[in-house]
Motif scaffolding. Structure first.
Motif, PDB file in Angstrom:
ATOM      1  N   VAL A 110       1.036  -1.208  -0.224  1.00 30.78           N
ATOM      2  CA  VAL A 110      -0.070   0.006  -0.018  1.00 30.78           C
ATOM      3  C   VAL A 110       0.840   1.304  -0.028  1.00 30.78           C
ATOM      4  N   LEU A 111       1.892   1.171   0.883  1.00 27.20           N
ATOM      5  CA  LEU A 111       2.801   2.698   1.091  1.00 27.20           C
ATOM      6  C   LEU A 111       3.672   2.687  -0.229  1.00 27.20           C
ATOM      7  N   ALA A 112       4.063   1.495  -0.831  1.00 27.46           N
ATOM      8  CA  ALA A 112       5.007   1.580  -2.066  1.00 27.46           C
ATOM      9  C   ALA A 112       4.020   2.226  -3.321  1.00 27.46           C
ATOM     10  N   SER A 140      13.981 -10.233  16.860  1.00 24.02           N
ATOM     11  CA  SER A 140      13.041  -9.134  17.189  1.00 24.02           C
ATOM     12  C   SER A 140      13.725  -7.836  16.821  1.00 24.02           C
ATOM     13  N   GLY A 141      15.103  -7.728  16.919  1.00 22.05           N
ATOM     14  CA  GLY A 141      15.594  -6.495  16.493  1.00 22.05           C
ATOM     15  C   GLY A 141      15.600  -6.081  15.153  1.00 22.05           C
ATOM     16  N   ILE A 142      15.711  -7.256  14.329  1.00 20.38           N
ATOM     17  CA  ILE A 142      15.377  -7.093  12.913  1.00 20.38           C
ATOM     18  C   ILE A 142      14.010  -6.649  12.502  1.00 20.38           C
ATOM     19  N   TRP A 143      13.050  -7.256  13.086  1.00 17.35           N
ATOM     20  CA  TRP A 143      11.672  -6.783  12.866  1.00 17.35           C
ATOM     21  C   TRP A 143      11.490  -5.369  13.119  1.00 17.35           C
ATOM     22  N   THR A 144      12.043  -5.051  14.212  1.00 13.33           N
ATOM     23  CA  THR A 144      11.959  -3.652  14.623  1.00 13.33           C
ATOM     24  C   THR A 144      12.526  -2.452  13.463  1.00 13.33           C
ATOM     25  N   VAL A 145      13.786  -2.906  12.978  1.00 12.65           N
ATOM     26  CA  VAL A 145      14.335  -2.223  11.924  1.00 12.65           C
ATOM     27  C   VAL A 145      13.145  -2.150  10.650  1.00 12.65           C
ATOM     28  N   SER A 146      12.821  -3.282  10.483  1.00 11.62           N
ATOM     29  CA  SER A 146      11.707  -3.304   9.266  1.00 11.62           C
ATOM     30  C   SER A 146      10.624  -2.453   9.515  1.00 11.62           C
ATOM     31  N   MET A 147      10.158  -2.489  10.613  1.00 13.88           N
ATOM     32  CA  MET A 147       9.195  -1.509  10.994  1.00 13.88           C
ATOM     33  C   MET A 147       9.617  -0.144  10.954  1.00 13.88           C
ATOM     34  N   ILE A 148      10.686   0.249  11.274  1.00 12.75           N
ATOM     35  CA  ILE A 148      11.122   1.607  11.067  1.00 12.75           C
ATOM     36  C   ILE A 148      10.977   2.199   9.721  1.00 12.75           C
ATOM     37  N   GLY A 149      11.762   0.846   8.749  1.00 16.77           N
ATOM     38  CA  GLY A 149      11.511   1.253   7.299  1.00 16.77           C
ATOM     39  C   GLY A 149      10.061   1.615   7.087  1.00 16.77           C
ATOM     40  N   LEU A 150       9.296   0.859   7.474  1.00 19.72           N
ATOM     41  CA  LEU A 150       7.710   1.033   7.045  1.00 19.72           C
ATOM     42  C   LEU A 150       7.103   2.315   7.699  1.00 19.72           C
ATOM     43  N   LEU A 151       7.643   3.132   8.744  1.00 21.82           N
ATOM     44  CA  LEU A 151       7.206   4.186   9.340  1.00 21.82           C
ATOM     45  C   LEU A 151       7.970   5.232   8.612  1.00 21.82           C
ATOM     46  N   LEU A 152       9.118   5.250   8.253  1.00 24.68           N
ATOM     47  CA  LEU A 152       9.872   6.098   7.227  1.00 24.68           C
ATOM     48  C   LEU A 152       8.978   6.278   5.896  1.00 24.68           C
ATOM     49  N   LEU A 153       8.737   5.131   5.374  1.00 26.05           N
ATOM     50  CA  LEU A 153       7.891   5.264   4.093  1.00 26.05           C
ATOM     51  C   LEU A 153       6.679   5.884   4.316  1.00 26.05           C
ATOM     52  N   PHE A 154       5.763   5.449   5.367  1.00 25.55           N
ATOM     53  CA  PHE A 154       4.444   6.093   5.931  1.00 25.55           C
ATOM     54  C   PHE A 154       4.838   7.779   6.301  1.00 25.55           C
TER      55      PHE A 154
END
Length: 129
Positions: A68-70, A110-124
Motif C-alpha cells: 500500500v505504501l509503495a 526481534s531487532g531485525i523486525w523492529t528495523v523493518s518496522m522503522i522502514g515502514l514508518l519512514l515510508l509512511f
C-alpha cells in the motif's frame, strides 16, 4: 522507475523466498507424500516447520502495508529520500529476517523486525506528510 516501485517488484522475489523456505521446511518435516495429500489429521509441526510457518505469517502481516505504501508513493509522486530509505530498510531487513528466524540468538530476530518496522514508518511519514 522509482526506487519504491523497483523494490515493490523485487518484493515478489522476497515473498517467493518466504514461501519457499516455509514449504521446504514443511516437506522436510512431514514428507512429500503427506504434503501432497489433503493433510487430514495433521500432527503439530517440528521446530523448523513451525518457525517457517511463523516467519511466513509474520512477513505477510507487514507485506500488505508495504505494498500500500509503495503504491501510494508511486501514485502520489512523493518519492523522496525518506520514502526511498524506508523502502530499502524494510526490504533488506525482511531478507535478513528469514535466516534470523531460524538462528536461535535472543533478541536478534526481534531487532531485525523492529528495523523493518522503522522502514515502514519512514515510508509512511514520507508519503503521508
Amino acid at each position: 522507475m522509482s526506487t519504491e516501485l523497483t523494490f515493490l517488484i523485487w518484493s515478489a522475489a522476497l515473498a517467493f523466498a518466504y514461501v519457499l523456505v516455509q514449504s521446504t521446511a514443511y516437506r522436510l518435516d512431514y514428507g512429500i507424500k503427506y504434503a501432497g495429500s489433503q493433510r487430514d489429521n495433521e500432527r503439530p509441526p517440528n521446530k523448523w516447520a513451525a518457525r517457517g510457518n511463523r516467519a511466513l505469517r509474520n512477513f505477510l502481516e507487514t507485506y500488505g502495508i508495504f505494498i500500500v505504501l509503495a503504491v501510494a508513493t508511486e501514485l502520489s509522486g512523493r518519492s523522496d529520500g525518506l520514502t526511498q530509505w524506508g523502502t530499502q530498510i524494510w526490504f533488506w531487513a525482511r531478507w535478513v529476517y528469514i535466516p534470523a528466524y531460524f538462528i536461535d540468538v535472543p533478541f536478534v530476530r526481534s531487532g531485525i523486525w523492529t528495523v523493518s518496522m522503522i522502514g515502514l514508518l519512514l515510508l509512511f511519514v514520507g508519503v503521508a506528510f
